[in-house]
Motif scaffolding. Sequence first.
Motif, PDB file in Angstrom:
ATOM      1  N   TRP A   1       0.830  -1.378  -0.269  1.00 37.04           N
ATOM      2  CA  TRP A   1      -0.039  -0.229   0.054  1.00 37.04           C
ATOM      3  C   TRP A   1       0.734   1.288  -0.150  1.00 37.04           C
TER       4      TRP A   1
ATOM      5  N   GLU B   1      12.291  -2.974  11.198  1.00 39.07           N
ATOM      6  CA  GLU B   1      12.687  -1.572  10.587  1.00 39.07           C
ATOM      7  C   GLU B   1      11.040  -0.309  10.881  1.00 39.07           C
TER       8      GLU B   1
ATOM      9  N   ARG C   1      -2.032   0.029  11.962  1.00 42.62           N
ATOM     10  CA  ARG C   1      -1.097  -1.575  12.529  1.00 42.62           C
ATOM     11  C   ARG C   1       0.092  -0.579  12.794  1.00 42.62           C
TER      12      ARG C   1
ATOM     13  N   SER D   1       6.447  -7.235   2.882  1.00 47.12           N
ATOM     14  CA  SER D   1       7.592  -7.168   4.852  1.00 47.12           C
ATOM     15  C   SER D   1       8.463  -9.394   4.284  1.00 47.12           C
TER      16      SER D   1
ATOM     17  N   SER E   1      -2.971 -15.414  -2.416  1.00 53.23           N
ATOM     18  CA  SER E   1      -1.483 -16.005  -2.293  1.00 53.23           C
ATOM     19  C   SER E   1      -1.505 -17.855  -2.861  1.00 53.23           C
TER      20      SER E   1
HETATM   21  P1  NAD Z   1       2.304  -7.414   6.361  1.00 57.76           P
HETATM   22  O1  NAD Z   1       3.237  -8.118   5.973  1.00 57.76           O
HETATM   23  O2  NAD Z   1       0.772  -7.841   6.722  1.00 57.76           O
HETATM   24  O3  NAD Z   1       2.171  -7.167   4.747  1.00 57.76           O
HETATM   25  C1  NAD Z   1       2.284  -6.830   3.764  1.00 57.76           C
HETATM   26  C2  NAD Z   1       1.993  -6.502   2.616  1.00 57.76           C
HETATM   27  O4  NAD Z   1       2.300  -8.590   1.634  1.00 57.76           O
HETATM   28  C3  NAD Z   1       0.523  -6.093   2.368  1.00 57.76           C
HETATM   29  O5  NAD Z   1       0.669  -5.394   1.233  1.00 57.76           O
HETATM   30  C4  NAD Z   1      -0.113  -7.484   2.648  1.00 57.76           C
HETATM   31  O6  NAD Z   1      -1.594  -7.470   1.866  1.00 57.76           O
HETATM   32  C5  NAD Z   1       1.007  -8.378   2.050  1.00 57.76           C
HETATM   33  N1  NAD Z   1       0.447 -10.181   2.547  1.00 57.76           N
HETATM   34  C6  NAD Z   1       0.545  -9.911   4.248  1.00 57.76           C
HETATM   35  N2  NAD Z   1       0.341 -11.910   3.963  1.00 57.76           N
HETATM   36  C7  NAD Z   1       0.377 -11.468   2.642  1.00 57.76           C
HETATM   37  C8  NAD Z   1       0.159 -13.233   2.909  1.00 57.76           C
HETATM   38  N3  NAD Z   1       0.092 -14.365   2.945  1.00 57.76           N
HETATM   39  N4  NAD Z   1       0.401 -13.209   1.303  1.00 57.76           N
HETATM   40  C9  NAD Z   1      -0.066 -12.363   0.163  1.00 57.76           C
HETATM   41  N5  NAD Z   1       0.496 -11.808   0.695  1.00 57.76           N
HETATM   42  C10 NAD Z   1       0.363 -10.763   1.872  1.00 57.76           C
HETATM   43  O7  NAD Z   1       2.767  -5.384   6.881  1.00 57.76           O
HETATM   44  P2  NAD Z   1       1.926  -4.602   7.028  1.00 57.76           P
HETATM   45  O8  NAD Z   1       1.738  -4.237   8.157  1.00 57.76           O
HETATM   46  O9  NAD Z   1       0.843  -4.691   5.417  1.00 57.76           O
HETATM   47  O10 NAD Z   1       3.021  -3.909   6.238  1.00 57.76           O
HETATM   48  C11 NAD Z   1       4.219  -3.850   7.614  1.00 57.76           C
HETATM   49  C12 NAD Z   1       5.429  -3.839   6.812  1.00 57.76           C
HETATM   50  O11 NAD Z   1       5.466  -4.349   6.046  1.00 57.76           O
HETATM   51  C13 NAD Z   1       6.356  -3.414   7.464  1.00 57.76           C
HETATM   52  O12 NAD Z   1       6.860  -2.929   8.414  1.00 57.76           O
HETATM   53  C14 NAD Z   1       7.679  -3.034   6.277  1.00 57.76           C
HETATM   54  O13 NAD Z   1       8.903  -3.811   6.664  1.00 57.76           O
HETATM   55  C15 NAD Z   1       6.867  -3.625   5.529  1.00 57.76           C
HETATM   56  N6  NAD Z   1       6.314  -3.354   3.806  1.00 57.76           N
HETATM   57  C16 NAD Z   1       7.730  -3.552   2.833  1.00 57.76           C
HETATM   58  C17 NAD Z   1       6.869  -2.666   1.893  1.00 57.76           C
HETATM   59  C18 NAD Z   1       8.033  -2.384   0.716  1.00 57.76           C
HETATM   60  O14 NAD Z   1       8.050  -2.103  -0.538  1.00 57.76           O
HETATM   61  N7  NAD Z   1       9.358  -3.472   0.830  1.00 57.76           N
HETATM   62  C19 NAD Z   1       5.444  -1.902   1.316  1.00 57.76           C
HETATM   63  C20 NAD Z   1       4.772  -2.167   2.380  1.00 57.76           C
HETATM   64  C21 NAD Z   1       5.035  -2.820   3.391  1.00 57.76           C
END
Ligand code: NAD
Length: 482
Positions: free
Chosen positions: A154, A384, A333, A232, A215
């Motif tokens: 997002w 992070e 969150r 993440s 997924s």
């Molecule tokens: P999260 O780990 O819950 O989700 C991260 C992303 O993965 C979200 O878009 C979510 O919809 C997706 N996701 C979660 N579980 C999934 C699954 N089983 N299968 C497919 N997609 C899945 O974390 P969050 O609360 O949305 O974001 C927090 C952390 O995520 C941050 O601390 C950061 O480390 C990481 N993040 C990284 C990026 C990046 O550009 N690398 C972007 C957004 C978030």
Amino acid sequence: MTTDHGYPAVRMYIAGEWCQGATGSTAPIVNPATEEVIGEVPLATAADLDRALDAAREGFRIWRATPVTRRTAILHAAAGLIAERAADLGRISTLEQGKPLAESTGEAHRTAETLRWHADDARRAYGRIIPSDPGTVLTVRREPIGPVAAFVPWNFPVGGPNRKISSALAAGCPLVLKASEETPATAMELVRCYADAGLPAGVLNLVFGEPAEVSAHLIASPVVRLVAFTGSVPVGKLLAARAGQVMKPSLMELGGHAPVIVCADADPVTAARRSARAKFVNAGQVCTSPSRFLVHESLVEEFTAEFVKAAEAVVVGDGREPATTMGPLANARRLTSLERLTADAVARGATVRTGGARPERPGYFFAPTVLTDVPPDAELLREEPFGPIAPIVPFTGLDEALATANALPYGLAAYGFTSSAATAERLSDALEAGILSLNHCGGSVHEAPSGGVKDSGYGREGGPEALDAYLVTKRVSHLLAP
Ligand code: NAD
């Protein structure tokens, strides 16, 4: 159709049709600046996902047979529409994600440029002819790998989905894209640009749903040939493991915890201004955001004073207000995480130099925060933060700073400030990162590759390398005479 908030009704896009899920089940979408519900996102069922997979299978047949000149023309037309609709894409993105309008509109314009770059690169997916025996033609061809299951978060509602879409389409691959359920309308309007540009039905399919269910379903399908994920580290590891079980390659763009090393010969004021500007972009919710500030002890007070000044000059507010330079965090969150990381650091002895709390107002706001005296065991120095917190830590020798920088399992971005070419080369050599910026903290550029090492993932987006994951190499050895 739009709501009172000027927010469009969100739909999935499957086989060239805008649709709701088979059961009509939805989840609310919240404006993070007001905490108001502004719409709802449809959630796909297994039957919806199967329709998207069937469409992608057929889309592959169509798209790989489409002449590259035609593919390029469609992608350029989509880029034109993205640029033309940048204000609207930006407005919707700010409503659902919170970033200031100037950032979200700028992101849409940069996205159009990225797409143009990939559109042109589609023509350069060359193979080669290898000198061989007389009567034998030995060639190496690069072919599209096939349908891609892509998952994007997002934080960049326009640019994030587009990185996957533009690379896959340029390589000749169709997609089933699951964009974030928290920023779905921007993804929908982005996909509409491709549809309106004449992309054949089935080549690009957009779904939303329960992330783990979607997924698991898509990765297990024999239709899917590549898994591409941004997000993440824990989720990336989960999806890469799943893909590995069914022998599918994956492209993993994961998180980091970027060190900034300010060497003794750097100008501390310039270093503080440039790194503070990067720190507060998108409220720190950028995978390459500078997040650990390692400053030579001789400069640390001057650096900190200038950084605090920059943090206090940030105008926090609703991204729709023209004066705002930093919006809210994108979801509740993140706010909880930042409060936890700050409380932990303070409990272990850190000093809050500015910020440190959420302001008294609705919305997921968190003040630009600078912490000093942060002990090495503080969670903030290991996890992070993905938010507007800057821990500043002094160091004595460069070896010590490099050891601290490389100590974490991450390796995405790193930054260094120095006036010495020799020190710059030392940093370039020693820092374990996929992206290194020296004397600035600029963002990604489409003409050069971005990606991580260690737990930050593998594969690259941007640059000619962006097509690598989406292409497979085939050796053809042809004996001419029977
Ligand atoms: P999260 O780990 O819950 O989700 C991260 C992303 O993965 C979200 O878009 C979510 O919809 C997706 N996701 C979660 N579980 C999934 C699954 N089983 N299968 C497919 N997609 C899945 O974390 P969050 O609360 O949305 O974001 C927090 C952390 O995520 C941050 O601390 C950061 O480390 C990481 N993040 C990284 C990026 C990046 O550009 N690398 C972007 C957004 C978030």
